[in-house]
Each structure stands twice: as structure tokens, then as C-alpha cells.
Design a protein around this motif. Structure first.
Motif, mmCIF file in Angstrom:
data_model
loop_
_atom_site.group_PDB
_atom_site.id
_atom_site.type_symbol
_atom_site.label_atom_id
_atom_site.label_comp_id
_atom_site.label_asym_id
_atom_site.label_seq_id
_atom_site.Cartn_x
_atom_site.Cartn_y
_atom_site.Cartn_z
ATOM 1 N N GLY A 104 20.620 -0.647 -4.096
ATOM 2 C CA GLY A 104 19.603 -1.664 -3.870
ATOM 3 C C GLY A 104 18.199 -1.105 -4.063
ATOM 4 N N ALA A 105 17.323 -1.382 -3.108
ATOM 5 C CA ALA A 105 15.921 -0.969 -3.214
ATOM 6 C C ALA A 105 15.739 0.539 -3.068
ATOM 7 C CB ALA A 105 15.089 -1.691 -2.158
ATOM 8 N N ARG A 106 16.796 1.264 -2.710
ATOM 9 C CA ARG A 106 16.690 2.717 -2.547
ATOM 10 C C ARG A 106 16.875 3.479 -3.858
ATOM 11 N NH1 ARG A 106 18.792 0.591 1.998
ATOM 12 N NH2 ARG A 106 17.948 1.323 3.991
ATOM 13 N N VAL A 107 17.087 2.760 -4.950
ATOM 14 C CA VAL A 107 17.355 3.435 -6.218
ATOM 15 C C VAL A 107 16.140 4.228 -6.695
ATOM 16 C CG1 VAL A 107 16.686 1.502 -7.719
ATOM 17 C CG2 VAL A 107 18.412 3.135 -8.487
ATOM 18 N N ALA A 108 14.921 3.762 -6.415
ATOM 19 C CA ALA A 108 13.724 4.506 -6.818
ATOM 20 C C ALA A 108 13.677 5.864 -6.119
ATOM 21 C CB ALA A 108 12.463 3.703 -6.516
ATOM 22 N N PRO B 159 0.818 -1.221 0.000
ATOM 23 C CA PRO B 159 0.000 0.000 0.000
ATOM 24 C C PRO B 159 0.850 1.269 0.000
ATOM 25 C CG PRO B 159 -0.887 -1.590 1.545
ATOM 26 C CD PRO B 159 0.442 -2.126 1.103
ATOM 27 N N ARG B 160 1.931 1.250 0.746
ATOM 28 C CA ARG B 160 2.852 2.393 0.775
ATOM 29 C C ARG B 160 3.455 2.633 -0.613
ATOM 30 N NH1 ARG B 160 6.368 4.559 5.010
ATOM 31 N NH2 ARG B 160 8.385 5.195 4.131
ATOM 32 N N GLY B 161 3.817 1.534 -1.293
ATOM 33 C CA GLY B 161 4.384 1.663 -2.627
ATOM 34 C C GLY B 161 3.378 2.192 -3.638
ATOM 35 N N LEU B 162 2.122 1.787 -3.507
ATOM 36 C CA LEU B 162 1.092 2.283 -4.417
ATOM 37 C C LEU B 162 0.832 3.767 -4.204
ATOM 38 C CD1 LEU B 162 -1.428 -0.706 -4.311
ATOM 39 C CD2 LEU B 162 0.153 -0.111 -6.157
ATOM 40 N N LEU B 163 0.857 4.216 -2.954
ATOM 41 C CA LEU B 163 0.708 5.648 -2.689
ATOM 42 C C LEU B 163 1.884 6.422 -3.269
ATOM 43 C CD1 LEU B 163 -0.878 7.923 -1.401
ATOM 44 C CD2 LEU B 163 0.276 7.424 0.781
ATOM 45 N N ALA B 164 3.084 5.823 -3.195
ATOM 46 C CA ALA B 164 4.252 6.453 -3.827
ATOM 47 C C ALA B 164 4.032 6.592 -5.326
ATOM 48 C CB ALA B 164 5.507 5.622 -3.553
ATOM 49 N N ALA B 165 3.409 5.581 -5.951
ATOM 50 C CA ALA B 165 3.146 5.642 -7.388
ATOM 51 C C ALA B 165 2.182 6.772 -7.737
ATOM 52 C CB ALA B 165 2.589 4.302 -7.871
ATOM 53 N N VAL B 166 1.178 7.012 -6.873
ATOM 54 C CA VAL B 166 0.247 8.122 -7.098
ATOM 55 C C VAL B 166 0.997 9.454 -7.091
ATOM 56 C CG1 VAL B 166 -1.717 9.388 -6.140
ATOM 57 C CG2 VAL B 166 -1.746 6.893 -6.168
ATOM 58 N N CYS B 167 1.830 9.650 -6.090
ATOM 59 C CA CYS B 167 2.590 10.910 -5.992
ATOM 60 C C CYS B 167 3.614 11.034 -7.118
ATOM 61 C CB CYS B 167 3.294 10.991 -4.637
ATOM 62 S SG CYS B 167 2.197 11.033 -3.212
ATOM 63 N N PHE B 168 4.233 9.912 -7.464
ATOM 64 C CA PHE B 168 5.290 9.909 -8.470
ATOM 65 C C PHE B 168 4.797 10.413 -9.827
ATOM 66 C CE2 PHE B 168 7.213 7.243 -11.886
ATOM 67 C CZ PHE B 168 8.490 7.779 -11.881
ATOM 68 N N TYR B 169 3.598 10.005 -10.236
ATOM 69 C CA TYR B 169 3.150 10.360 -11.575
ATOM 70 C C TYR B 169 2.473 11.722 -11.636
ATOM 71 C CZ TYR B 169 3.307 8.381 -16.217
ATOM 72 O OH TYR B 169 3.655 8.109 -17.506
ATOM 73 N N ALA B 170 2.652 12.522 -10.580
ATOM 74 C CA ALA B 170 2.267 13.934 -10.673
ATOM 75 C C ALA B 170 3.056 14.624 -11.777
ATOM 76 C CB ALA B 170 2.510 14.642 -9.332
ATOM 77 N N LEU B 171 4.148 13.992 -12.202
ATOM 78 C CA LEU B 171 4.949 14.570 -13.285
ATOM 79 C C LEU B 171 4.139 14.716 -14.574
ATOM 80 C CD1 LEU B 171 7.890 15.503 -13.903
ATOM 81 C CD2 LEU B 171 8.237 13.271 -14.954
ATOM 82 N N ALA B 172 3.045 13.964 -14.719
ATOM 83 C CA ALA B 172 2.224 14.072 -15.927
ATOM 84 C C ALA B 172 1.756 15.502 -16.163
ATOM 85 C CB ALA B 172 1.022 13.132 -15.828
ATOM 86 N N ALA B 173 1.468 16.231 -15.085
ATOM 87 C CA ALA B 173 1.015 17.615 -15.241
ATOM 88 C C ALA B 173 2.111 18.503 -15.812
ATOM 89 C CB ALA B 173 0.537 18.169 -13.900
ATOM 90 N N ILE C 194 7.072 18.895 -4.786
ATOM 91 C CA ILE C 194 6.600 18.473 -3.459
ATOM 92 C C ILE C 194 6.033 17.055 -3.534
ATOM 93 C CG2 ILE C 194 4.861 18.911 -1.677
ATOM 94 C CD1 ILE C 194 5.246 21.927 -2.296
ATOM 95 N N ALA C 195 5.218 16.798 -4.563
ATOM 96 C CA ALA C 195 4.657 15.452 -4.741
ATOM 97 C C ALA C 195 5.768 14.436 -4.962
ATOM 98 C CB ALA C 195 3.686 15.447 -5.918
ATOM 99 N N MET C 196 6.799 14.794 -5.729
ATOM 100 C CA MET C 196 7.901 13.870 -6.006
ATOM 101 C C MET C 196 8.702 13.573 -4.738
ATOM 102 S SD MET C 196 8.758 12.253 -8.751
ATOM 103 C CE MET C 196 8.070 13.308 -10.027
ATOM 104 N N THR C 197 8.867 14.574 -3.893
ATOM 105 C CA THR C 197 9.556 14.353 -2.617
ATOM 106 C C THR C 197 8.778 13.380 -1.743
ATOM 107 O OG1 THR C 197 10.503 16.587 -2.719
ATOM 108 C CG2 THR C 197 10.492 15.495 -0.579
ATOM 109 N N ALA C 198 7.452 13.550 -1.722
ATOM 110 C CA ALA C 198 6.615 12.613 -0.964
ATOM 111 C C ALA C 198 6.755 11.200 -1.511
ATOM 112 C CB ALA C 198 5.156 13.065 -1.012
ATOM 113 N N ALA C 199 6.801 11.065 -2.843
ATOM 114 C CA ALA C 199 6.968 9.749 -3.461
ATOM 115 C C ALA C 199 8.301 9.123 -3.065
ATOM 116 C CB ALA C 199 6.871 9.869 -4.978
ATOM 117 N N ALA C 200 9.357 9.929 -3.023
ATOM 118 C CA ALA C 200 10.678 9.411 -2.637
ATOM 119 C C ALA C 200 10.667 8.892 -1.204
ATOM 120 C CB ALA C 200 11.724 10.512 -2.806
ATOM 121 N N LEU C 201 10.037 9.640 -0.310
ATOM 122 C CA LEU C 201 9.978 9.220 1.091
ATOM 123 C C LEU C 201 9.160 7.939 1.247
ATOM 124 C CD1 LEU C 201 9.447 12.723 2.765
ATOM 125 C CD2 LEU C 201 11.548 11.353 2.753
#
Length: 473
Positions: free
Chosen positions: A339-343, A279-293, A452-459
């Protein structure tokens, strides 16, 4: 077709099949981005109101997002190749409707059908990669999958600008949709010849009622965000926003009821609890694709703020595309160290690039945008395949289609929300007739919002030590 020739226990045609599958990966995001530079011509030709600028983009993302999980499950149950071919046929029909549209309403209806068809087609690519490729090759295949999004994002802008400027066959903006037809005509027979049919081992009946509840809940959230501001926030927009959480809650309860009674829900709650990191990863995906705008506001900034034509606006985004092509290779190298921190690393790079772009635009120095755009593309190319794998690898293989649909749906919901929210703020600050300085300021504010959205996705995507070993292979 389930008895294709195998090599070493794996499908001998998996790499040629991947090329066909990536066509299905390419078309949906390509059609999201290609319209950006064509929007001024569309509005002028169809005499469309201002809100159509957002609606033509966001209704596609919205339909795509709310149908993706259903599309993934259709492939699991009825066969991924079959769903891929059916979705591609629907996408071709919708492209023809858009290309021949005589009114803004017909165009929006065609975009709605395009989004639904894309949602049936696109998840099959990622699910098939997960099913056809062994672990040793999956990273490379996913890297190519991620690079396809870079090609789509920048190729869409460049191709759209070129088609509108050159006015191929005197079709104007219509060619940005009709160009899909020859591509689909070539891809369909290749899919039937090369792609092996796969499906989930425990496929059961489709949960159409759950799909309807999920779509209603998502639409009730996104539609008011798109249309509410333009229409002065009428009562129905506020009512829909209140109804959205109730509908989504009803959906989740219904999913639990189906699973508890031994039936097959659209989104099995157990699939989400198999790993507490999903669930945490899916929320990251929501924030991550704010780049579409970003692609929407950048196209408007180039044309309305810097007075560039459609082709120049498309060319201006080229450094981002170069970065997105380089990013997956960089990500494979960095994964050995991070490792897994590359995203999270890639997303952090994107956030810094967006802040740099905001500063340059606010200072009136657009000539320096090439470097931030390059870094933005590299960060996107690093983060996208890494984020996809973090999520998909957390579920058992028989849930591959579901996971593919969930990941892509989360990203597309992020796209729809960002176009509505970031695009809404942008057009408030730079309405029709705004001067270049207003447009530049609006673009800078939009970049900060996306950062801001991308920073949230990274966290959110950074793995927690206690969960690092929970991924399911």
C-alpha cells in the motif's frame, strides 16, 4: 483546444499526449545529469576554476528548485500547454547559449536560464497527467513518469560520455547542450497538436512578490553552501545564511496575509493544511533527492579514482539505469501488498545499496558495484512515483499544478543542497590532484551521507495510521 475529441469522458489523445509531455519531463533531469561526465572537458576547455565543477551543476538545480512553484502556478493560471510550450522555447534558447559559451561565466548564466525555463516546463507534465487521466490509468501513467527519470539519469551519463568521447562534429562538450535543439524542434509542434489545454478552475492573479521572496530565501541558503567553502567563507556568505530563514518567514507570513484577505498567494497555506501529511511528505522529497549528488561524485570517482574515460564512466552507471526502468513495474506489484508503504520500502532498498557501494569502494573492489547500482536503481524506480503520488493525491484537483511544483521543487532543492553539502565534503576529501585512494575514500563517505538522507526520507514517507485516510482525491 479545450474541445478535443473525448473517449469515455476522457481525452482520446491522452496517451500520445503523454509521450510529448514526457519529453518535457525528460529534458530537465537529462540536462542535470548529462554534464557530469563532461565536466573535466568543460573545465579544461574553458580554463575554469575548480568551483565551477559544482557551480555548473548546482546553479541549474538551484534555479530549477526556486522557480518550480511559480512554474506550476503559471500553468494553473494561464494554461498548462501554453506554459509547457513557453518553457520549452526558453529551454532551447538556454541550451544554445550553453553550447556556444565562450567563458565559464556565460556557461553558468546559460545554466541559470536553463533551470528557470525547465521550472516552467516540467510541472506541466505532472499536472497534466493528474488532469487528463482517470484514477484507473493514473498509476500506469505515473509509472511511466517515474521511468522517465531513470532514462534521464542514466541516459544523461551514457549520452554525455559518448558525445564527449566521439567528439560529434568536433563540438566536444558543447554537443551535450546542443543536442537538445533537434529534440525541442520535434516536440514543440507535437505539443501544440496533441496536448489538450487545461488550467485550474479557480485561476487568479499570479503572486510575483511571493515568488520573489521565496526565491530570495532559497538562494540565500543555497548560494553560500555552494560558494562559501571555495571562497573561505567570506562575510557575505554568512550574512546570506542568516538572512535565509528571515526571508522564508517573511514569505510565509505574506502568504497567510494574502489568503486571509481573499487574494491568491503563490503557496496557499490552506493547501498545506488540507492534509497534515503533506508537509512531512515534502520534507521526505527533499531528503529523497539527495541521490542527485551520487551521480556527480560517481562520475568523478570513475574518472579521477579509477582512471576511466568519459564513455567508460557513463557505461559504469548502466546497471542503475536498468534498475530504474524495472523499478516502477516492481512498485506497482508491491503496492498491492505494501500500500502506501511502498515508497518507504524503495528508499530503504536505496539506503542499503548505497552502504554496500560505500563498503566496496572503501575496500578497493569497484568491480562489485554493479549489484548495488542495480538495487539502487530499482529502489529509486519504486520510490519516485510512489512518493509523487503520496504528495499530489493529498491535494484537491484544482491544486494539481501547485502540488506538482511543490513536489518537484522539494526534490530539486534536495538536489541543490546535496550537491552543495555532499559535493563539498567530497571535494574537501578529494581535492584536485588527489590520488585514487583519496578519491575512493571520498566516494565512500559521500555514499554514507546520501544513505543517511535516504533513511530519513523513508521514515518521513512511511504513513502514520492516524493520517492514512486523510488523502484527498
Amino acid at each position: 483546444m479545450n474541445h478535443d475529441q473525448k473517449l469515455g469522458g476522457h481525452d482520446a489523445r491522452r496517451w500520445p499526449a503523454l509521450a510529448v509531455l514526457l519529453t518535457g519531463t525528460l529534458l530537465p533531469p537529462l540536462d542535470f545529469f548529462i554534464v557530469n561526465v563532461a565536466l573535466p572537458a568543460i573545465r579544461s576547455d574553458l580554463q575554469a576554476p575548480a568551483d565551477v565543477t559544482q557551480l555548473v551543476v548546482s546553479v541549474y538545480a538551484m534555479a530549477y528548485a526556486v522557480t518550480l512553484i511559480l512554474g506550476g502556478r503559471l500553468g494553473d493560471i494561464h494554461g498548462r500547454r501554453r506554459a509547457f510550450v513557453g518553457g520549452m522555447l526558453g529551454f532551447g534558447l538556454a541550451s544554445a547559449i550553453c553550447g556556444l559559451a565562450g567563458s565559464a561565466g556565460t556557461l553558468v548564466a546559460g545554466r541559470l536560464l536553463q533551470g528557470i525555463s525547465a521550472a516552467v516546463m516540467a510541472p506541466q507534465s505532472l499536472a497534466s497527467i493528474h488532469a487528463l487521466f482517470p484514477p484507473a490509468e493514473k498509476g500506469r501513467a505515473l509509472g511511466l513518469y517515474g521511468a522517465t527519470f531513470g532514462i534521464a539519469a542514466v541516459g544523461g551519463q551514457l549520452l554525455g560520455g559518448w558525445l564527449v568521447s566521439v567528439n560529434v562534429l568536433d563540438l566536444g562538450w558543447r554537443s551535450v547542450f546542443l543536442i537538445n535543439l533537434p529534440v525541442i524542434a520535434l516536440a514543440l509542434p507535437a505539443a501544440l497538436l496533441l496536448v489538450r489545454e487545461t488550467r485550474a478552475a479557480q485561476a487568479r492573479a499570479m503572486d510575483y512578490r511571493g515568488a520573489a521572496l521565496l526565491a530570495a530565501g532559497a538562494l540565500a541558503l543555497v548560494v553560500p553552501l555552494i560558494e562559501g567553502r571555495e571562497r573561505g567563507w567570506p562575510w557575505w556568505s554568512l550574512a546570506l545564511m542568516v538572512a535565509s530563514p528571515m526571508l522564508l518567514t517573511a514569505f510565509w507570513r505574506y502568504q497567510r496575509h494574502l489568503e486571509d484577505s481573499g487574494r491568491s498567494p503563490l503557496v496557499p497555506p490552506s493547501a498545506l493544511t488540507l492534509s497534515s501529511g503533506l508537509p512531512r511528505g515534502l520534507l521526505a522529497a527533499v531528503c529523497f533527492y539527495a541521490l542527485a549528488a551520487f551521480f556527480l561524485v560517481f562520475a568523478v570517482y570513475q574518472q579521477a579514482g579509477l582512471q576511466h574515460d568519459a564513455l567508460a564512466a557513463g557505461l559504469a552507471i548502466l546497471p542503475l539505469g536498468v534498475g530504474q526502468l524495472l523499478g516502477p513495474s516492481c512498485g506497482l506489484y508491491l503496492s498491492r501488498w505494501l500500500g502506501a508503504r511502498v515508497a518507504a520500502f524503495g528508499m530503504g532498498m536505496e539506503a542499503l545499496a548505497l552502504l554496500s557501494a560505500a563498503g566496496l569502494a572503501a575496500a578497493g573492489k569497484p568491480g562489485g558495484l554493479a549489484v548495488p547500482l542495480l538495487l539502487l536503481g530499482i529502489g529509486q524506480g519504486i520510490a519516485l512515483p510512489a512518493l509523487v503520488r503520496l504528495n499530489v493525491d493529498r491535494v484537491a484537483p484544482h491544486w494539481a499544478g501547485l502540488a506538482a511544483g511543490m513536489v518537484t521543487a522539494a526534490m530539486q532543492m534536495g538536489a541543490a543542497l546535496s550537491v552543495a553539502l555532499v559535493g563539498g565534503v567530497f571535494f574537501v576529501l578529494a581535492p584536485d590532484g588527489a590520488g585514487p585512494q583519496q578519491v575512493s575514500t571520498a566516494f565512500a563517505v559521500a555514499c554514507v551521507m546520501i544513505a543517511i538522507a535516504m533513511t530519513a526520507a523513508a521514515l518521513l514517507s512511511a504513513p502514520r495510521p492516524a493520517l492514512a485516510s486523510n488523502a484527498l482525491e
